[in-house]
Design an enzyme around this catalytic site. Structure first.
Site, short mmCIF file in Angstrom:
data_model
loop_
_atom_site.label_atom_id
_atom_site.label_comp_id
_atom_site.label_asym_id
_atom_site.label_seq_id
_atom_site.Cartn_x
_atom_site.Cartn_y
_atom_site.Cartn_z
N GLU A 255 3.36 -20.43 2.85
CA GLU A 255 2.60 -20.83 4.05
C GLU A 255 1.95 -19.60 4.64
OE1 GLU A 255 4.44 -22.69 7.40
OE2 GLU A 255 5.40 -24.23 6.21
N GLU A 304 -2.89 -31.80 12.65
CA GLU A 304 -1.89 -32.87 12.75
C GLU A 304 -1.57 -33.12 14.22
OE1 GLU A 304 1.33 -32.27 9.62
OE2 GLU A 304 0.19 -30.39 9.44
N LYS A 307 2.27 -33.07 15.78
CA LYS A 307 3.18 -31.93 15.67
C LYS A 307 3.67 -31.54 17.05
CE LYS A 307 3.57 -28.99 12.68
NZ LYS A 307 3.57 -27.75 11.88
N GLU A 313 0.02 -25.50 17.25
CA GLU A 313 0.60 -26.17 16.08
C GLU A 313 -0.25 -27.34 15.60
OE1 GLU A 313 3.42 -25.42 14.26
OE2 GLU A 313 3.40 -23.56 15.41
#
Length: 332
Positions: A255, A304, A307, A313
């Site tokens: 990541e 997203e 999240k 985030e």
């Protein structure tokens, strides 16, 4: 601590043969914590249309695995952290997971199984026995070429500056890397210059964090010269592996990324700069491993919206949920 239950020599040979010598393109993490994301079949089409040949998912999902069948996209698939205790204690539970989520999809190109993501606390003791049970289950299923590892954060490194001082801060990591040395699988690491930068803007410049010129740091311990924080962070893992007696264990960046909105330093410009420069940069390796392409997965494919945590985030996506790009990006 001595480790037991190592894979047979043949399985190790198959495993080593399975790992790519070079990265053809960047991988991208496919997170699904959103209520407005496209269907898995459309996501796989998007990967293919952009030439993205590697994907990471954080738990098995049948629609994603079905969509990947026959795609030739190499897959890293996590074992969810909540499963580690069961898989560590019960080899049959690990074998059932492999049967349901790996054997059942012979058309999927599984590359790695990540046994937990950034595991902390008492659960760290479950990582190694779960890895062993999953490795045994894969070998028994004739799938010894799938690498079994775990994905860790920079938090497992006690001293990351300068990079040559890198050491693991917990005994469990020494046992894990000893085991990885025996199987040939790499250590999966999550590397985020963004969080290091926002946590110390006094000492870390934006240019250094985003692969831009202007900062040069010499590691007095190694004599190596660093022009990017990413390289320094990755090389601290290489140093820790050497310190642990496992210098031949490889590193895969499972990541990394930069948010495009939602907080300090988070902007479309910074995210585009970081990720675009990352994609070209990793082909050349790091100062400690020059010329060796570094397999790297960008986080994440989509913004997203469900999240939790900081607003940033929800803004790491390369694409919006409608599949439009968050900003212009090339993957080669």
């Amino acid at each position: 601590m001595t480790t037991q239950g190592f894979a047979p020599v043949l399985a190790v040979a198959l495993l080593l043969a399975a790992f790519p010598a070079a990265v053809q393109s960047i991988g991208v993490c496919y997170g699904v914590i959103g209520n407005n994301l496209p269907a898995a079949s459309d996501v796989v089409k998007l990967y293919k249309s952009k030439g993205i040949d590697s994907m990471r998912i954080y738990f098995p999902r049948s629609d994603i695995l079905q969509a990947l069948t026959g795609s030739n996209i190499a897959l890293t698939m996590d074992v969810a952290n909540e499963n580690l205790a069961a898989f560590a204690a019960d080899a049959t539970a690990a074998a059932a997971w492999v049967k349901q989520n790996v054997q059942a999809y012979p058309g999927v190109s599984f590359r790695y199984i990540a046994v937990g993501n950034e595991v902390t606390g008492d659960d760290t003791g479950n990582i190694l026995p779960a890895m062993k049970n999953l490795n045994a289950a894969l070998a028994a299923a004739g799938l010894g070429g799938v690498g079994v590892s775990t994905s860790v954060s920079q938090g497992v490194i006690a001293n990351s500056y300068p990079p040559s001082n890198g050491v693991f801060n917990d005994d469990y990591m020494f046992d894990i890397v000893e085991y990885l040395a025996s199987t040939g699988a790499p250590l999966l690491v999550n590397v985020y210059p963004y969080f290091a930068y926002v946590g110390d803007t006094k000492d870390i410049s934006l240019n250094y964090a985003t692969f831009q010129p202007g900062t040069t740091v010499t590691d007095d311990g190694s004599g190596l010269i660093y022009t990017s924080l990413f390289d320094a962070m990755v090389d601290s893992f290489y140093a820790a592996l050497e310190d642990a007696g496992a210098p031949d264990v490889g590193v895969v960046v499972s990541e990394t990324g930069w948010p495009s909105a939602g907080g300090f330093g988070a902007s479309v410009s910074n995210a585009q700069t970081y990720n675009q420069k990352l994609i070209s940069h990793v082909q050349g390796g790091t100062p400690k491993r020059p010329g060796v392409a570094l397999e790297t997965y960008v986080f994440a494919m989509f913004n997203e919206n469900q999240k939790t945590g900081a607003e940033t985030e929800r803004h790491f996506g390369l694409f919006n949920p409608n599949k439009s790009p968050s900003y212009k990006i090339r993957f080669h």
